[in-house]
Write a protein that holds these residues in place. Structure first.
Motif, PDB file in Angstrom:
ATOM      1  N   TRP A 149       0.838  -1.210   0.000  1.00  0.00           N
ATOM      2  CA  TRP A 149       0.000   0.000   0.000  1.00  0.00           C
ATOM      3  C   TRP A 149       0.866   1.249   0.000  1.00  0.00           C
ATOM      4  CZ3 TRP A 149      -3.405  -2.209   4.444  1.00  0.00           C
ATOM      5  CH2 TRP A 149      -4.342  -3.103   3.912  1.00  0.00           C
ATOM      6  N   ARG A 150       1.926   1.236   0.815  1.00  0.00           N
ATOM      7  CA  ARG A 150       2.829   2.399   0.858  1.00  0.00           C
ATOM      8  C   ARG A 150       3.503   2.603  -0.489  1.00  0.00           C
ATOM      9  NH1 ARG A 150       5.120   4.209   5.760  1.00  0.00           N
ATOM     10  NH2 ARG A 150       5.791   5.877   4.391  1.00  0.00           N
ATOM     11  N   SER A 151       3.857   1.507  -1.154  1.00  0.00           N
ATOM     12  CA  SER A 151       4.567   1.615  -2.422  1.00  0.00           C
ATOM     13  C   SER A 151       3.705   2.216  -3.525  1.00  0.00           C
ATOM     14  CB  SER A 151       5.111   0.256  -2.860  1.00  0.00           C
ATOM     15  OG  SER A 151       4.074  -0.572  -3.345  1.00  0.00           O
ATOM     16  N   VAL A 152       2.398   2.159  -3.382  1.00  0.00           N
ATOM     17  CA  VAL A 152       1.518   2.755  -4.393  1.00  0.00           C
ATOM     18  C   VAL A 152       0.950   4.091  -3.932  1.00  0.00           C
ATOM     19  CG1 VAL A 152       0.965   0.592  -5.541  1.00  0.00           C
ATOM     20  CG2 VAL A 152      -0.509   1.402  -3.703  1.00  0.00           C
ATOM     21  N   GLY A 153       1.482   4.603  -2.827  1.00  0.00           N
ATOM     22  CA  GLY A 153       1.155   5.964  -2.435  1.00  0.00           C
ATOM     23  C   GLY A 153       0.159   6.154  -1.315  1.00  0.00           C
ATOM     24  N   TYR A 154      -0.315   5.081  -0.682  1.00  0.00           N
ATOM     25  CA  TYR A 154      -1.233   5.276   0.438  1.00  0.00           C
ATOM     26  C   TYR A 154      -0.494   5.877   1.624  1.00  0.00           C
ATOM     27  CZ  TYR A 154      -4.548   2.274  -2.011  1.00  0.00           C
ATOM     28  OH  TYR A 154      -5.402   1.736  -2.923  1.00  0.00           O
ATOM     29  N   GLU A 155      -1.168   6.745   2.343  1.00  0.00           N
ATOM     30  CA  GLU A 155      -0.572   7.384   3.517  1.00  0.00           C
ATOM     31  C   GLU A 155      -0.777   6.505   4.748  1.00  0.00           C
ATOM     32  OE1 GLU A 155      -2.365  11.234   3.727  1.00  0.00           O
ATOM     33  OE2 GLU A 155      -1.717  11.742   1.698  1.00  0.00           O
ATOM     34  N   VAL A 156       0.138   6.624   5.710  1.00  0.00           N
ATOM     35  CA  VAL A 156       0.093   5.798   6.917  1.00  0.00           C
ATOM     36  C   VAL A 156      -1.227   5.978   7.661  1.00  0.00           C
ATOM     37  CG1 VAL A 156       1.149   5.416   9.183  1.00  0.00           C
ATOM     38  CG2 VAL A 156       2.594   5.762   7.192  1.00  0.00           C
ATOM     39  N   ASP A 157      -1.685   7.196   7.792  1.00  0.00           N
ATOM     40  CA  ASP A 157      -2.945   7.439   8.515  1.00  0.00           C
ATOM     41  C   ASP A 157      -4.128   6.769   7.815  1.00  0.00           C
ATOM     42  OD1 ASP A 157      -1.649   8.882  10.490  1.00  0.00           O
ATOM     43  OD2 ASP A 157      -2.066  10.824   9.559  1.00  0.00           O
ATOM     44  N   ALA A 158      -4.138   6.786   6.491  1.00  0.00           N
ATOM     45  CA  ALA A 158      -5.220   6.144   5.739  1.00  0.00           C
ATOM     46  C   ALA A 158      -5.173   4.630   5.912  1.00  0.00           C
ATOM     47  CB  ALA A 158      -5.145   6.515   4.266  1.00  0.00           C
ATOM     48  N   ILE A 159      -3.965   4.061   5.902  1.00  0.00           N
ATOM     49  CA  ILE A 159      -3.820   2.614   6.099  1.00  0.00           C
ATOM     50  C   ILE A 159      -4.294   2.242   7.495  1.00  0.00           C
ATOM     51  CG2 ILE A 159      -2.162   0.709   6.312  1.00  0.00           C
ATOM     52  CD1 ILE A 159      -0.465   2.214   4.163  1.00  0.00           C
ATOM     53  N   ARG A 160      -3.850   2.983   8.493  1.00  0.00           N
ATOM     54  CA  ARG A 160      -4.234   2.704   9.876  1.00  0.00           C
ATOM     55  C   ARG A 160      -5.758   2.773  10.031  1.00  0.00           C
ATOM     56  NH1 ARG A 160      -1.228   6.284  12.224  1.00  0.00           N
ATOM     57  NH2 ARG A 160       0.452   4.820  12.614  1.00  0.00           N
ATOM     58  N   ALA A 161      -6.366   3.824   9.482  1.00  0.00           N
ATOM     59  CA  ALA A 161      -7.817   3.994   9.600  1.00  0.00           C
ATOM     60  C   ALA A 161      -8.561   2.862   8.902  1.00  0.00           C
ATOM     61  CB  ALA A 161      -8.235   5.343   9.026  1.00  0.00           C
ATOM     62  N   ALA A 162      -8.081   2.450   7.734  1.00  0.00           N
ATOM     63  CA  ALA A 162      -8.740   1.368   6.995  1.00  0.00           C
ATOM     64  C   ALA A 162      -8.629   0.049   7.756  1.00  0.00           C
ATOM     65  CB  ALA A 162      -8.151   1.241   5.601  1.00  0.00           C
ATOM     66  N   LEU A 163      -7.459  -0.219   8.333  1.00  0.00           N
ATOM     67  CA  LEU A 163      -7.288  -1.452   9.110  1.00  0.00           C
ATOM     68  C   LEU A 163      -8.190  -1.451  10.342  1.00  0.00           C
ATOM     69  CD1 LEU A 163      -3.428  -1.955   8.874  1.00  0.00           C
ATOM     70  CD2 LEU A 163      -5.185  -3.406   7.863  1.00  0.00           C
ATOM     71  N   GLU A 164      -8.240  -0.325  11.033  1.00  0.00           N
ATOM     72  CA  GLU A 164      -9.113  -0.226  12.212  1.00  0.00           C
ATOM     73  C   GLU A 164     -10.571  -0.398  11.824  1.00  0.00           C
ATOM     74  OE1 GLU A 164      -7.957   3.535  13.890  1.00  0.00           O
ATOM     75  OE2 GLU A 164      -6.193   2.674  14.881  1.00  0.00           O
ATOM     76  N   ASP A 165     -10.972   0.202  10.704  1.00  0.00           N
ATOM     77  CA  ASP A 165     -12.346   0.075  10.224  1.00  0.00           C
ATOM     78  C   ASP A 165     -12.655  -1.382   9.881  1.00  0.00           C
ATOM     79  OD1 ASP A 165     -14.890   1.186   9.379  1.00  0.00           O
ATOM     80  OD2 ASP A 165     -14.217   0.787   7.325  1.00  0.00           O
ATOM     81  N   ALA A 166     -11.718  -2.059   9.208  1.00  0.00           N
ATOM     82  CA  ALA A 166     -11.920  -3.459   8.858  1.00  0.00           C
ATOM     83  C   ALA A 166     -12.054  -4.324  10.101  1.00  0.00           C
ATOM     84  CB  ALA A 166     -10.765  -3.955   7.988  1.00  0.00           C
ATOM     85  N   LEU A 167     -11.250  -4.050  11.126  1.00  0.00           N
ATOM     86  CA  LEU A 167     -11.339  -4.812  12.373  1.00  0.00           C
ATOM     87  C   LEU A 167     -12.685  -4.571  13.059  1.00  0.00           C
ATOM     88  CD1 LEU A 167      -7.726  -4.351  13.741  1.00  0.00           C
ATOM     89  CD2 LEU A 167      -8.780  -6.497  13.001  1.00  0.00           C
ATOM     90  N   ARG A 168     -13.132  -3.319  13.064  1.00  0.00           N
ATOM     91  CA  ARG A 168     -14.447  -3.018  13.659  1.00  0.00           C
ATOM     92  C   ARG A 168     -15.555  -3.748  12.920  1.00  0.00           C
ATOM     93  NH1 ARG A 168     -12.234   2.025  14.363  1.00  0.00           N
ATOM     94  NH2 ARG A 168     -13.035   2.792  12.372  1.00  0.00           N
ATOM     95  N   GLN A 169     -15.484  -3.772  11.600  1.00  0.00           N
ATOM     96  CA  GLN A 169     -16.521  -4.441  10.813  1.00  0.00           C
ATOM     97  C   GLN A 169     -16.544  -5.937  11.071  1.00  0.00           C
ATOM     98  OE1 GLN A 169     -16.155  -3.360   6.686  1.00  0.00           O
ATOM     99  NE2 GLN A 169     -16.495  -1.196   7.100  1.00  0.00           N
ATOM    100  N   THR A 170     -15.392  -6.554  11.214  1.00  0.00           N
ATOM    101  CA  THR A 170     -15.367  -7.996  11.443  1.00  0.00           C
ATOM    102  C   THR A 170     -15.758  -8.350  12.875  1.00  0.00           C
ATOM    103  OG1 THR A 170     -12.995  -7.971  11.931  1.00  0.00           O
ATOM    104  CG2 THR A 170     -13.658  -8.455   9.670  1.00  0.00           C
ATOM    105  N   ASP A 171     -15.604  -7.385  13.791  1.00  0.00           N
ATOM    106  CA  ASP A 171     -16.037  -7.611  15.177  1.00  0.00           C
ATOM    107  C   ASP A 171     -17.521  -7.335  15.352  1.00  0.00           C
ATOM    108  OD1 ASP A 171     -13.549  -8.328  16.052  1.00  0.00           O
ATOM    109  OD2 ASP A 171     -13.047  -6.383  16.897  1.00  0.00           O
ATOM    110  N   GLY A 172     -18.162  -6.776  14.337  1.00  0.00           N
ATOM    111  CA  GLY A 172     -19.590  -6.467  14.417  1.00  0.00           C
ATOM    112  C   GLY A 172     -19.894  -5.194  15.184  1.00  0.00           C
TER     113      GLY A 172
END
Length: 173
Positions: A149-172
């Motif tokens: 993701w970093r190699s294609v230009g995603y920012e660290v904050d965006a990656i962190r937020a997306a991962l946290e969002d994905a974890l929240r979604q899988t936890d219901g």
């Protein structure tokens, strides 16, 4: 690829020099100008030829290694890895399908709301069915996804937020 013959770094471009080098190597691999097994110049030689610091070239090479495009072995140098053309096309977001998947995976109002700044959950490489479920294996998978993701230009904050969002979604939650 010999020396900097095919690479050009524009110091007036707002894109960092390491990223310009990384993208140009990636594109050369994608289009076949650098076939599998091709040896790249040493870090020092390429840095000298381009008038850049060795650390700049080292960062470009390291990011390409992290995404499986390059492989470096002591005594054998840095070479284009097996499977690199596929990795280059997928990891660079150059295929229509990859771009469409990223766009489709982002729900309205998602963090960043833009496929250029927010990685989609579908971009995470899934471990093989026989992959060990150990914490080091999981860490390696996450590291590889973040590096891509970093190699294609995603920012660290965006990656962190997306991962946290994905974890929240899988936890219901």
């Amino acid at each position: 690829m010999t020396g900097a013959g095919q690479l050009v770094v524009d110091l007036h471009d707002p894109t960092p020099p390491y990223e310009q080098v990384r993208r140009q190597i990636l594109e050369a691999v994608r289009i076949g100008a650098l076939p599998v097994g091709s040896r790249l110049p040493t870090i020092r030689a390429l840095a000298r030829d381009l008038g850049l610091a060795s650390g700049t070239i080292a960062r470009a090479y390291k990011e390409l290694e992290a995404t499986g495009v390059l492989v470096t072995a002591r005594g054998a140098g840095t070479r284009v890895a097996e499977g690199a053309p596929r990795q280059a096309a997928e990891g660079h977001g150059l295929t229509e399908a990859t771009g469409a998947a990223r766009t489709a995976a982002l729900a309205p109002g998602s963090v960043g709301g833009d496929s250029r700044t927010t990685p989609a959950a579908r971009d995470v490489p899934m471990p093989a069915a026989d992959a060990p479920a150990s914490p080091p294996a999981l860490a390696a998978e996450v590291h590889a996804a973040v590096a891509r993701w970093r190699s294609v230009g995603y920012e660290v904050d965006a990656i962190r937020a997306a991962l946290e969002d994905a974890l929240r979604q899988t936890d219901g939650r």
